[in-house]
Design an enzyme around this catalytic site. Structure first.
Site, short mmCIF file in Angstrom:
data_model
loop_
_atom_site.label_atom_id
_atom_site.label_comp_id
_atom_site.label_asym_id
_atom_site.label_seq_id
_atom_site.Cartn_x
_atom_site.Cartn_y
_atom_site.Cartn_z
N TRP A 1 0.87 2.66 2.33
CA TRP A 1 -0.01 1.60 1.83
C TRP A 1 -1.47 1.93 2.13
CZ3 TRP A 1 -0.08 -4.12 4.06
CH2 TRP A 1 -0.92 -4.91 3.27
N ASP B 1 7.30 5.96 2.32
CA ASP B 1 7.43 4.67 1.66
C ASP B 1 6.12 4.31 0.99
OD1 ASP B 1 8.95 1.88 1.50
OD2 ASP B 1 6.87 1.48 2.06
N TYR C 1 0.14 -0.16 -4.57
CA TYR C 1 -0.76 0.38 -3.55
C TYR C 1 -1.84 1.20 -4.25
CZ TYR C 1 2.81 -0.84 -0.05
OH TYR C 1 3.71 -1.49 0.75
N HIS D 1 9.93 -5.84 -4.40
CA HIS D 1 8.79 -5.95 -3.49
C HIS D 1 8.49 -7.40 -3.15
CE1 HIS D 1 4.59 -4.08 -2.46
NE2 HIS D 1 5.13 -4.72 -1.44
N SER E 1 12.50 -5.49 -0.18
CA SER E 1 11.50 -5.66 0.88
C SER E 1 11.30 -7.16 1.00
CB SER E 1 10.20 -4.95 0.51
OG SER E 1 9.24 -5.08 1.53
#
Length: 328
Positions: free
Chosen positions: A21, A51, A56, A122, A153
């Site tokens: 991220w 990941d 992002y 997500h 997630s």
């Protein structure tokens, strides 16, 4: 670095991965040259799990990863990405087959691959976990060869427990650290029993557990630690793990005496997470080679003594629990 089974997928992965991220956006200024060097350094050191997510940096993180892997050639690490946060509003109705496939195709292009190792929904709305057809859509995408595995997630422990009722959910990514301990109460045991991989994110509580911050630390305008301090942009639990900043700073001072000799608070925090065998991989972020290598060095620490584990539990119970435990 030790490897751990990645749930029932048949894969094993190094117990410390690379959270990408920070090299994409929302953590202040990004220097691509340094970000690329950080990825290379981690991979040179044996890291094999990365990941990322399609949002992002609007795909920037995925494209940087693809660039590094193309430069290196050879065997690819396991790359997990996420989809769903491109929706203008988080509603179950937005998780259509067409939208899912569009997001996945974009990530396939960004990552320059023909099949995603792992696609994670997500942090969809809680109601999504009560719609079996959404998980049926994911099954069809696996059958069509768009992705090898899928997972979720989550923001809340309750979402994680519901998600793993679906037999083909391979992994759950969840926040867990010395300042967010609820996941270990029930979810970790259930995940292990069902053979579901656990990916731990926000392991350093957005940097609080580095011990580098002070009350007067100023974060950049485009850093979520400034613009999401109270949940203005997304779930506040993603920023400092939901712990009020000043409360976290005070608790960090109580943790400092627990740091093993020749180690750092970062390494203590990561090793603490790895003490739970239900954890498959922890994904600290890194924006420089030095940060990436320091993260990996945490795996070399010996198991933490019971006195340290008890002290961390006591600090959590006394200082942190009232602020976060039942919220997530």
């Amino acid at each position: 670095m030790q490897s751990r089974p990645f749930g029932r997928t048949g894969h094993t992965v190094g117990e410390i991965g690379f959270g990408a991220w920070a090299i994409g956006a929302a953590w202040g200024k990004v220097d691509d040259v340094t970000s690329l060097a950080a990825l290379h350094a981690a991979l040179d050191a044996g890291l094999d799990f990365i990941d990322t997510a399609d949002v992002y940096g609007d795909g920037h993180s995925e494209r940087l990863i693809a660039r590094v892997l193309k430069e290196r050639g050879g065997e690819r690490p396991f790359v997990a990405t996420k989809a769903g946060r491109r929706l203008p509003a988080q509603t179950v109705d937005g998780y259509t087959v067409a939208n899912l496939e569009g997001w996945i195709d974009r990530s396939l292009q960004n990552l320059q691959t023909d099949c995603l190792d792992l696609l994670q929904l997500h942090c969809p709305p809680t109601d999504a976990y009560y719609h079996p057809e959404l998980f049926d859509h994911m099954d069809r995408l696996v059958e069509r060869g768009k992705l090898r595995h899928y997972g979720v997630s989550v923001e809340r422990v309750e979402e994680a427990l519901k998600a793993i009722e679906y037999p083909n959910v391979a992994s759950v990514q969840i926040i867990y650290n010395m300042f967010r301990q609820r996941a270990a109460d029930l979810f970790f045991r259930e995940a292990k029993r069902r053979g579901v991989a656990v990916i731990v994110r926000v392991p350093l509580a957005s940097g609080l557990l580095t011990g580098k911050f002070r009350a007067d630390t100023r974060f950049e305008e485009d850093d979520h630690r400034r613009f999401n301090r109270h949940g203005e942009a997304f779930d506040v639990g993603e920023t400092f793990a939901g712990v009020p900043y000043e409360v976290g700073l005070a608790a960090v001072e109580k943790l400092r005496p627990l740091v093993p000799e020749a180690a750092t608070l970062v390494q203590l925090a990561l090793r603490w997470i790895l003490m739970d065998e239900a954890v498959s991989v922890v994904i600290p972020g890194a924006r420089t080679p030095a940060q990436a290598l320091a993260n990996l060095a945490a795996a070399e620490l010996p198991p933490l003594p019971e006195a340290t584990m008890s002290a961390v539990a006591r600090i959590y119970d006394e200082d942190i629990r009232p602020h976060v435990h039942q919220r997530w």
